[in-house]
Motif scaffolding. Structure first.
Motif, PDB file in Angstrom:
ATOM      1  N   PRO A   1     -36.419  53.138   4.312  1.00 40.55           N
ATOM      2  CA  PRO A   1     -36.213  51.652   4.434  1.00 40.55           C
ATOM      3  C   PRO A   1     -35.942  51.108   3.089  1.00 40.55           C
ATOM      4  O   PRO A   1     -36.629  51.364   2.119  1.00 40.55           O
ATOM      5  N   GLY A   2     -34.931  50.296   3.202  1.00 39.90           N
ATOM      6  CA  GLY A   2     -34.476  49.478   1.738  1.00 39.90           C
ATOM      7  C   GLY A   2     -33.486  50.360   1.040  1.00 39.90           C
ATOM      8  O   GLY A   2     -32.844  49.716   0.054  1.00 39.90           O
ATOM      9  N   ASP A   3     -33.088  51.458   1.289  1.00 40.83           N
ATOM     10  CA  ASP A   3     -31.953  52.403   0.765  1.00 40.83           C
ATOM     11  C   ASP A   3     -30.644  51.683   1.364  1.00 40.83           C
ATOM     12  O   ASP A   3     -30.777  50.877   2.078  1.00 40.83           O
ATOM     13  N   ILE A   4     -29.609  52.298   0.626  1.00 37.52           N
ATOM     14  CA  ILE A   4     -28.271  51.754   0.958  1.00 37.52           C
ATOM     15  C   ILE A   4     -27.414  52.915   1.265  1.00 37.52           C
ATOM     16  O   ILE A   4     -27.596  54.052   0.475  1.00 37.52           O
ATOM     17  N   LEU A   5     -26.477  52.700   2.124  1.00 32.39           N
ATOM     18  CA  LEU A   5     -25.584  53.754   2.404  1.00 32.39           C
ATOM     19  C   LEU A   5     -24.146  53.281   2.364  1.00 32.39           C
ATOM     20  O   LEU A   5     -23.626  52.452   3.217  1.00 32.39           O
TER      21      LEU A   5
END
Length: 272
Positions: free
Chosen positions: A102-106
């Motif tokens: 959660p909170g990561d970016i793809l």
């Protein structure tokens, strides 16, 4: 492979429950003292890490960390020659999904190889299978509480006889823009911005941004100056779209030395 795609799409139900959570995660990530997060790149050769035997060819994903603060780690999963279809069919989204938190970016950038209509392993229809495949990436991120971000493909170096920069990516950028708007996904319009940059530089100056050498005239892939400037466009778009907060970016208006670019030794494993 149908089983893999169905499993990813099945996460869509969970994704609906995470909409509020995603907004909160973005706010927390920008807050002082927030934990580090990862920006994953899924894409093709224009973004991919290059190795010593390919130097000076450089993917823009290699230079992106120069514009991000240390709280953002870049995990570059872009691979030469891949389209949305071949990337998914080879199972390359699976390790990204397993690592996302959660909170990561793809960040997803495809289009160059989706255009290859004579290659059934890579070709997609911009208004059909291309958009369907992009939805798989979007829902994979959302099912993990991560934020999907779509980036239109960087333009090739193409000029007409009057010296005007020409578009070369067909309907793929427009199809991505449409999907991003319909799905509520942040869009980085790298295609439009890079086209404007090539127009401003002109036919001769742009050669210093692409992989032009004594033996090669490559109008698709970048050398270190080109990779740095395209990654600067990407970082500015991440800021403009509020995917990243101002405190998460750096050097957006500064010179970045090309000596910072390095090429790891090549091996069969790291080039697969």
């Amino acid at each position: 492979m149908p089983g893999r795609r169905e499993a990813v799409v099945a996460g869509a139900g969970l994704a609906l429950a995470l909409v509020t959570g995603r907004t909160a995660a973005r706010a927390e990530s920008a807050a002082p003292g927030a934990p580090a997060r990862t920006l994953f790149i899924a894409g093709d050769s224009t973004a991919a890490q290059k190795y010593a035997d390919a130097a000076p060819e450089t993917g823009w994903g290699t230079a992106l960390p120069f514009f991000l603060h240390h709280g953002i780690t870049v995990a570059n999963h872009a691979v030469n020659g891949r389209s949305t279809k071949s990337f998914l069919d080879e199972g390359r989204l699976e390790p990204i999904g397993a690592a996302m938190r959660p909170g990561d970016i793809l960040l997803v950038q495809f289009g160059h190889n989706d255009q290859k209509t004579t290659d059934p392993a890579r070709s997609t229809d911009p208004w059909g299978s291309y958009q369907d495949n992009l939805r798989v990436f979007v829902e994979a991120a959302r099912s993990r509480g991560a934020l999907p971000v779509l980036a239109t493909s960087v333009e090739r170096r193409r000029f007409d006889a009057e010296g005007n920069a020409r578009r070369s990516l067909g309907d793929y950028p427009a199809a991505m823009r449409e999907l991003a708007a319909a799905s509520g996904v942040p869009l980085l319009d790298v295609e439009a911005l890079s086209l404007a940059l090539w127009q401003r530089l002109g036919p001769e100056a742009t050669k210093t941004y692409f992989n032009w050498t004594d033996t090669e005239q490559d109008n698709t892939h970048f050398n270190p100056p080109g990779a740095i400037e395209v990654s600067r466009l990407v970082a500015r778009e991440l800021l403009r779209t509020r995917v990243l907060a101002p405190r998460e970016t750096r050097r957006l208006d500064d010179d970045v030395p090309t000596r910072w670019i390095t090429w790891p030794p090549a091996s069969e494993e790291n080039r697969a």
